[in-house]
Design an enzyme around this catalytic site. Structure first.
Site, mmCIF file in Angstrom:
data_model
loop_
_atom_site.group_PDB
_atom_site.id
_atom_site.type_symbol
_atom_site.label_atom_id
_atom_site.label_comp_id
_atom_site.label_asym_id
_atom_site.label_seq_id
_atom_site.Cartn_x
_atom_site.Cartn_y
_atom_site.Cartn_z
ATOM 1 N N LYS A 23 -10.767 33.924 7.082
ATOM 2 C CA LYS A 23 -11.045 33.909 5.637
ATOM 3 C C LYS A 23 -12.472 34.382 5.356
ATOM 4 O O LYS A 23 -12.691 35.229 4.496
ATOM 5 C CB LYS A 23 -10.804 32.491 5.099
ATOM 6 C CG LYS A 23 -11.068 32.322 3.616
ATOM 7 C CD LYS A 23 -10.300 31.136 3.048
ATOM 8 C CE LYS A 23 -10.963 29.798 3.320
ATOM 9 N NZ LYS A 23 -12.189 29.566 2.537
ATOM 10 N N SER A 24 -13.441 33.845 6.092
ATOM 11 C CA SER A 24 -14.839 34.205 5.832
ATOM 12 C C SER A 24 -15.066 35.700 6.047
ATOM 13 O O SER A 24 -15.760 36.367 5.268
ATOM 14 C CB SER A 24 -15.764 33.440 6.780
ATOM 15 O OG SER A 24 -15.694 32.070 6.508
ATOM 16 N N SER A 168 -25.851 26.096 5.192
ATOM 17 C CA SER A 168 -24.693 26.622 4.462
ATOM 18 C C SER A 168 -24.685 28.135 4.532
ATOM 19 O O SER A 168 -25.613 28.804 4.070
ATOM 20 C CB SER A 168 -24.744 26.172 2.997
ATOM 21 O OG SER A 168 -23.911 27.014 2.218
ATOM 22 N N ASP A 321 -15.122 22.796 8.420
ATOM 23 C CA ASP A 321 -13.804 22.866 7.771
ATOM 24 C C ASP A 321 -12.706 22.221 8.612
ATOM 25 O O ASP A 321 -11.602 21.999 8.121
ATOM 26 C CB ASP A 321 -13.434 24.326 7.479
ATOM 27 C CG ASP A 321 -14.337 24.944 6.414
ATOM 28 O OD1 ASP A 321 -14.981 24.194 5.663
ATOM 29 O OD2 ASP A 321 -14.398 26.188 6.348
ATOM 30 N N ARG A 352 -14.019 15.337 1.051
ATOM 31 C CA ARG A 352 -13.123 15.155 2.209
ATOM 32 C C ARG A 352 -13.397 13.865 2.977
ATOM 33 O O ARG A 352 -12.572 13.477 3.813
ATOM 34 C CB ARG A 352 -13.186 16.386 3.119
ATOM 35 C CG ARG A 352 -12.502 17.588 2.479
ATOM 36 C CD ARG A 352 -12.416 18.783 3.394
ATOM 37 N NE ARG A 352 -11.755 19.891 2.712
ATOM 38 C CZ ARG A 352 -11.963 21.173 2.969
ATOM 39 N NH1 ARG A 352 -12.843 21.529 3.901
ATOM 40 N NH2 ARG A 352 -11.306 22.104 2.307
#
Ligand code: S3P
Length: 432
Positions: A23-24, A168, A321, A352
């Site tokens: 995805k990234s 991040s 993740d 989460r």
């Protein structure tokens, strides 16, 4: 369309699977292709909802993006070739789209507004607004709450040296992308290295990005503005964050042996493998290769009795993740698992720490949430339960896998949210 999925205890998952694209890396291929000269050709692009949001945004910015023979072709218009969108750019559920595109839009001579879904519009954007503003960007939160919708107006950008409190990759990438439009060098220092796909891929497109890591773990990436980026041929490896569910399935379901083909194992992403090995997992690496600086391997995963472990410190950004899946593994393991230094879990698609705790408790696990993680007393088994995904794709997938090893039936509400990163997730389970 709303969907509910039921998973049941199973035995002996066997077979060979190929995981959809990372995805990234898929997001970045479209973004960098759009601001490069010439055509960027992407093989293995992830057609999940998040990456389709990125395609949608760049089409609205005047970029021709089409699919031909299974490849995505991006007709880049150069660093200064984007055009003003006619309406609000819809970033859907995607934090990566929102934060990275903000860095690019900060350098454009037109105004744009970005907005996403209900979850996205509650996630913190101050973390990019602050550094981009100090570069000279005019970026404001329309609701004055440091969340999207964001309005980005033309500004003159200056190079800065930014020290980020959080590790991040989205923050780092937004700043580096704005740095392409600045008048001098821009650097970002983070407390520990986050995923480095932007640094690797931007260099492949012809930008000048350097990276260094200090002995204390702090990592700095710097970019010098360049005249042009050049379209590339990109092969996207399988997403290790998606592979994580089938690594876990292979480890938890007795009698399993699963070969997972072509998984990206970039060390800034592969923390899950180290944690599984610490827990006693039997995972072999076959056919190691590398494309565009991104290493890959086939992973052969065999059922393994697991033991508890500690997950903390500099490994956290490399598996952030995967923590919902790791928490499920820990509940099935013998002994205690401590997950800490992971306060970032609170600002993902859901909080989460809360959503993992609630759902693991429903399945009978012994779990105590903490301010920066959770403590799990592994009991070796779980009971099927009604799971609330809260529309978070990673919660839906982690608990679907839990259901394959739990007693009885597990019912996953709103399971269609897996489309965000892994539209064929349930088909892959069935194939095994
Ligand atoms: C991503 C970075 C991570 C990750 C997200 C994708 C990226 O977020 O959780 O799913 O592609 O840069 P943060 O950078 O906020 O940690």
């Amino acid at each position: 369309m709303k969907q509910t999925t039921i998973t049941k205890r199973t035995h002996g998952l066997k077979g060979e699977i190929t995981i959809p694209g990372d995805k990234s890396i898929s997001h970045r291929s479209v973004m960098f292709g759009a601001i490069a000269n010439g055509i960027t050709e992407v093989t293995g692009f992830l057609k999940g909802a998040d990456c389709l949001s990125t395609i949608g945004c760049f089409r609205s910015l005047g970029i021709d993006i089409r699919e031909e023979s299974g490849k995505i072709l991006i007709h880049g218009k150069g660093l200064h070739g984007l055009s003003a969108p006619s309406g609000t750019l819809d970033t859907g559920n995607s934090g990566t789209t929102t934060r990275l595109i903000s860095g690019i839009l900060a350098g454009q001579p037109f105004t744009s507004v970005l907005s996403g879904d209900a979850s996205l519009n509650t996630r913190p954007m101050g973390r990019i607004m602050e550094p981009l503003s100090s570069m000279g960007a005019h970026i404001t939160s329309v609701g004055e709450n440091n969340c999207a919708p964001l309005k980005i107006e033309p500004g003159t950008l200056h190079g800065i040296q930014y020290h980020s409190k959080v590790a991040s990759a989205q923050v780092k990438s937004a700043i580096l992308l704005a740095g392409l439009y600045a008048d001098g060098e821009t650097s970002v220092t983070e407390p520990v290295l986050s995923r480095n796909h932007t640094e690797l891929m931007l260099n492949g497109f012809g930008a000048a990005v350097t990276a260094r890591t200090e002995t204390d773990g702090r990592a700095t990436a710097s970019i010098t503005p360049c005249e042009d980026l050049y379209g590339q041929k990109i092969t996207v490896p399988g997403d290790i964050s998606s592979a994580a569910y089938f690594i876990a399935a292979g480890l938890l379901v007795p009698g399993s042996e699963i070969l997972i083909r072509n998984v990206g194992i970039n060390p800034t992403r592969a923390g899950i493998l180290k944690v599984c090995e610490d827990m006693g997992a039997d995972i072999s690496y076959l056919n190691r290769e590398s494309a565009g600086g991104e290493p890959t391997a086939d992973l052969l995963v065999k059922y393994s009795p697991l033991k508890g472990t500690e997950v903390s410190g500099s490994i956290i950004p490399t598996l952030i993740d995967e923590i919902p899946m790791i928490a499920v593994l820990a509940a099935f393991a013998g002994g205690k698992t401590v997950i800490k230094d992971a306060a970032e879990l609170k600002v993902k698609e859901t909080n989460r720490i809360d959503t993992v705790t609630e759902n693991l408790k429903a399945m009978g696990a012994k779990i105590t949430p903490t301010d920066d993680g959770m403590i799990i007393e592994g009991t070796g088994s779980l009971n099927g339960a009604q799971i609330n995904s809260y529309l978070d794709h990673r919660i839906a997938m982690a608990f679907s896998i839990a259901g394959l090893a739990a007693e009885g039936e597990t019912v996953i509400g709103n399971s269609q949210c897996v489309d965000v990163s892994y539209p064929t997730f349930f088909e892959t389970i069935h194939s095994l």
